[in-house]
Design a protein around this motif. Structure first.
Motif, PDB file in Angstrom:
ATOM      1  N   THR A  83      43.236  30.646  52.894  1.00 33.66           N
ATOM      2  CA  THR A  83      44.256  29.169  53.441  1.00 33.66           C
ATOM      3  C   THR A  83      44.911  30.480  53.965  1.00 33.66           C
ATOM      4  N   ARG A  84      45.835  31.038  52.931  1.00 35.69           N
ATOM      5  CA  ARG A  84      47.153  32.118  52.972  1.00 35.69           C
ATOM      6  C   ARG A  84      46.919  33.168  54.001  1.00 35.69           C
ATOM      7  N   ALA A  85      45.942  33.750  54.088  1.00 37.08           N
ATOM      8  CA  ALA A  85      45.796  34.328  55.771  1.00 37.08           C
ATOM      9  C   ALA A  85      45.409  33.774  56.697  1.00 37.08           C
ATOM     10  N   LEU A  86      44.418  32.708  56.824  1.00 38.09           N
ATOM     11  CA  LEU A  86      44.174  32.342  58.198  1.00 38.09           C
ATOM     12  C   LEU A  86      45.519  31.087  58.611  1.00 38.09           C
ATOM     13  N   ALA A  87      46.331  31.092  57.671  1.00 42.67           N
ATOM     14  CA  ALA A  87      47.131  29.810  58.269  1.00 42.67           C
ATOM     15  C   ALA A  87      48.309  31.332  58.983  1.00 42.67           C
ATOM     16  N   ALA A  88      48.466  32.447  58.608  1.00 44.48           N
ATOM     17  CA  ALA A  88      49.194  33.321  59.395  1.00 44.48           C
ATOM     18  C   ALA A  88      48.537  34.256  60.348  1.00 44.48           C
ATOM     19  N   ALA A  89      47.395  33.868  60.614  1.00 45.38           N
ATOM     20  CA  ALA A  89      46.832  34.615  61.817  1.00 45.38           C
ATOM     21  C   ALA A  89      46.412  33.598  62.950  1.00 45.38           C
ATOM     22  N   PRO A  90      46.978  33.592  63.903  1.00 50.21           N
ATOM     23  CA  PRO A  90      45.918  32.647  64.843  1.00 50.21           C
ATOM     24  C   PRO A  90      45.412  32.964  66.034  1.00 50.21           C
ATOM     25  N   LEU A  98      34.606  25.380  56.755  1.00 49.61           N
ATOM     26  CA  LEU A  98      33.584  26.126  56.219  1.00 49.61           C
ATOM     27  C   LEU A  98      34.739  27.139  55.138  1.00 49.61           C
ATOM     28  N   ALA A  99      36.048  27.111  55.111  1.00 50.83           N
ATOM     29  CA  ALA A  99      37.240  27.239  53.925  1.00 50.83           C
ATOM     30  C   ALA A  99      37.141  26.811  52.662  1.00 50.83           C
ATOM     31  N   ALA A 100      36.590  24.763  52.960  1.00 48.46           N
ATOM     32  CA  ALA A 100      36.310  24.412  51.857  1.00 48.46           C
ATOM     33  C   ALA A 100      34.807  24.541  50.845  1.00 48.46           C
ATOM     34  N   GLU A 101      34.258  25.116  51.485  1.00 44.56           N
ATOM     35  CA  GLU A 101      33.431  25.677  51.207  1.00 44.56           C
ATOM     36  C   GLU A 101      33.161  26.605  50.177  1.00 44.56           C
ATOM     37  N   ILE A 102      34.090  27.279  49.661  1.00 43.63           N
ATOM     38  CA  ILE A 102      34.865  28.360  49.434  1.00 43.63           C
ATOM     39  C   ILE A 102      34.941  27.898  47.517  1.00 43.63           C
ATOM     40  N   HIS A 103      34.379  27.475  46.908  1.00 46.88           N
ATOM     41  CA  HIS A 103      34.750  26.309  45.251  1.00 46.88           C
ATOM     42  C   HIS A 103      35.804  27.067  44.476  1.00 46.88           C
ATOM     43  N   ASP A 104      36.051  28.348  44.776  1.00 46.10           N
ATOM     44  CA  ASP A 104      36.546  29.379  43.584  1.00 46.10           C
ATOM     45  C   ASP A 104      37.655  28.962  44.231  1.00 46.10           C
ATOM     46  N   ASP A 105      38.176  28.747  43.141  1.00 46.51           N
ATOM     47  CA  ASP A 105      39.999  28.058  43.704  1.00 46.51           C
ATOM     48  C   ASP A 105      40.751  29.550  44.294  1.00 46.51           C
ATOM     49  N   LEU A 142      31.372  36.160  49.814  1.00 43.19           N
ATOM     50  CA  LEU A 142      30.965  36.705  50.361  1.00 43.19           C
ATOM     51  C   LEU A 142      31.509  35.109  52.144  1.00 43.19           C
ATOM     52  N   LEU A 143      31.330  34.004  51.642  1.00 40.92           N
ATOM     53  CA  LEU A 143      32.318  33.667  52.810  1.00 40.92           C
ATOM     54  C   LEU A 143      33.395  34.118  52.662  1.00 40.92           C
ATOM     55  N   ALA A 144      34.421  34.160  51.612  1.00 45.09           N
ATOM     56  CA  ALA A 144      35.553  34.386  51.797  1.00 45.09           C
ATOM     57  C   ALA A 144      36.055  35.707  52.593  1.00 45.09           C
ATOM     58  N   ALA A 145      35.056  36.566  52.563  1.00 41.67           N
ATOM     59  CA  ALA A 145      35.601  38.065  52.813  1.00 41.67           C
ATOM     60  C   ALA A 145      35.046  37.996  54.172  1.00 41.67           C
ATOM     61  N   ALA A 146      33.890  36.717  54.607  1.00 38.02           N
ATOM     62  CA  ALA A 146      33.474  37.370  56.305  1.00 38.02           C
ATOM     63  C   ALA A 146      34.951  35.960  57.284  1.00 38.02           C
ATOM     64  N   LEU A 147      35.715  35.227  56.818  1.00 38.58           N
ATOM     65  CA  LEU A 147      36.546  34.231  56.925  1.00 38.58           C
ATOM     66  C   LEU A 147      37.596  35.820  57.462  1.00 38.58           C
ATOM     67  N   LEU A 156      37.057  41.511  47.377  1.00 36.09           N
ATOM     68  CA  LEU A 156      37.174  41.316  49.228  1.00 36.09           C
ATOM     69  C   LEU A 156      37.968  41.868  49.710  1.00 36.09           C
ATOM     70  N   LEU A 157      38.761  42.535  49.235  1.00 36.93           N
ATOM     71  CA  LEU A 157      39.275  44.070  49.902  1.00 36.93           C
ATOM     72  C   LEU A 157      37.984  44.600  50.109  1.00 36.93           C
ATOM     73  N   HIS A 158      37.344  45.616  48.974  1.00 40.38           N
ATOM     74  CA  HIS A 158      36.677  46.210  49.784  1.00 40.38           C
ATOM     75  C   HIS A 158      35.965  45.597  50.951  1.00 40.38           C
ATOM     76  N   ALA A 159      35.334  44.335  50.378  1.00 37.49           N
ATOM     77  CA  ALA A 159      33.765  43.690  50.797  1.00 37.49           C
ATOM     78  C   ALA A 159      34.981  44.088  52.889  1.00 37.49           C
ATOM     79  N   VAL A 160      36.136  43.610  52.719  1.00 34.32           N
ATOM     80  CA  VAL A 160      36.859  43.132  54.433  1.00 34.32           C
ATOM     81  C   VAL A 160      37.620  45.435  54.645  1.00 34.32           C
ATOM     82  N   ALA A 161      37.003  46.269  54.012  1.00 28.85           N
ATOM     83  CA  ALA A 161      37.407  47.289  54.001  1.00 28.85           C
ATOM     84  C   ALA A 161      36.816  48.615  54.478  1.00 28.85           C
TER      85      ALA A 161
END
Length: 269
Positions: free
Chosen positions: A129-136, A115-122, A180-185, A229-234
Motif C-alpha cells: 500500500t505504501r509503495a503503490l501510493a508513492a508510484a503513479p 489484488l492488494a486487498a487479497e494480501i492477507h499478511d498485514d 508472491l502477490l505482493a512482489a508482483a504488485l 520481498l526485496l529478493h523477488a523484486v531484485a
C-alpha cells in the motif's frame, strides 16, 4: 488529421504528433537527415526528414508537438513516415500526445486495489500500500520502447502480472501466495523514478545510473519490505539469481505478460 494507428503504406498524411526522439544523422554519402520518432495517443512511428533539413531542424525540438505533412512508406518491413514539411503545433500540450492506455485506467486501478486487498499478511499489505501510493503507475509505461510502452502501460502490466501470480498461487498451494502477490504488485514501482515525464519518458539521472530495479528496491526498503520481498523484486529479470520459488515464479509471470502483450498474433482465416 490522421492518427498514427490509422497510417497506411503509400498514403499522404497530415497529422499532429509529439516528437519523442530527434537525432541529426548523415547518410553514407554524407548528407544530413533527421531521424525522428513521432507519437500520439494511438501509437508511435519512426519518421525521417530528408529534404530542407537545415530549415526544418530549427523549427522544433525533441518533446515538442508538431504539425506534419508527409508520406507513409515501408522500410525493413515497418511503416515509416517521410516528412515533407513540419511546423510547431500551437496550443497543443505534448504530454497529451503520449501513446495512451487502451483500457479503462479507473477500472484497472480498481482491480489493483482488489489484488492488494487479497494480501492477507498485514505487514506485506502495508508495504504494498505504501509503495503503490508513492508510484503513479497510470502515468508511466512499463518499458520505454518494449512491452506496454505507453502511459498507463505500467498499471496494465502490474495488474497483468499480479493476476497471473494470484492464479498460480491458487493452482500451487505450496507457493506463499501473499509474498508472491505482493512482489508482483510492486516489482516495477521503480519505473516511476527511472523515467521522466511524457511524451519522452527519458531516463532521469538516477534512472540512467541505477535502473528501475535498484530504484524500486530503495522505495521498498523505505516502506519496510522484508528481505524475501526485496529478493523477488531484485531478480525479476534474472531467473538464475532466484533463490525462492516465489522469486522464480515472478520472473516467469513478468516474462509471460510481456510476451502476451507484444508477440504478433496471426490473423484468423
Amino acid at each position: 488529421m490522421t492518427a498514427i494507428a490509422q497510417l497506411e503504406e503509400n498514403r499522404t498524411v497530415e497529422g499532429v504528433y509529439a516528437v519523442a526522439r530527434k537525432e541529426r544523422l548523415r547518410t553514407r554519402a554524407g548528407a544530413a537527415y533527421l531521424a525522428l520518432e513521432l507519437v500520439d495517443p494511438s501509437g508511435r512511428i519512426p519518421a525521417r526528414v530528408w529534404s530542407d533539413v537545415e530549415l526544418l531542424d530549427t523549427r522544433f525540438a525533441e518533446g515538442d508537438a508538431v504539425h506534419v505533412l508527409g508520406r507513409v512508406e515501408r522500410y525493413r518491413d515497418r511503416l515509416q513516415l517521410e516528412v515533407r514539411t513540419l511546423e510547431p503545433a500551437e496550443g497543443v500540450d505534448p504530454a497529451a500526445m503520449a501513446p495512451a492506455l487502451r483500457r479503462d485506467a479507473d477500472e484497472l486501478e480498481g482491480f489493483l486495489e482488489f489484488l492488494a486487498a487479497e494480501i492477507h499478511d498485514d505487514g506485506l499489505r502495508a508495504v504494498v500500500t505504501r509503495a503503490l501510493a508513492a508510484a503513479p503507475l497510470r502515468a508511466y509505461p512499463a518499458t520505454p520502447e518494449g512491452h506496454h510502452s505507453y502511459a498507463g502501460g505500467l498499471l496494465e502490466h502490474t495488474v497483468g502480472v499480479g493476476t497471473i501470480c494470484r492464479e498460480l498461487a491458487q493452482l500451487h498451494p505450496r507457493l506463499r501466495a501473499d509474498l508472491l502477490l505482493a512482489a508482483a504488485l510492486v516489482h516495477d514501482v521503480g519505473r516511476t523514478l527511472e523515467l521522466g515525464p511524457p511524451p519522452l519518458f527519458q531516463p532521469t539521472e538516477d534512472g540512467r545510473l541505477l535502473g528501475h530495479v535498484h530504484l524500486g528496491l530503495r522505495m521498498l526498503e523505505d516502506a519496510g519490505a522484508p528481505a524475501e520481498l526485496l529478493h523477488a523484486v531484485a531478480c525479476h529479470h534474472d531467473a538464475r539469481a532466484a533463490r525462492t520459488a516465489e522469486a522464480a515464479v515472478l520472473y516467469h509471470a513478468n516474462q509471460l505478460d510481456a510476451v502476451a502483450a507484444t508477440r504478433p498474433v496471426p490473423a484468423s482465416d
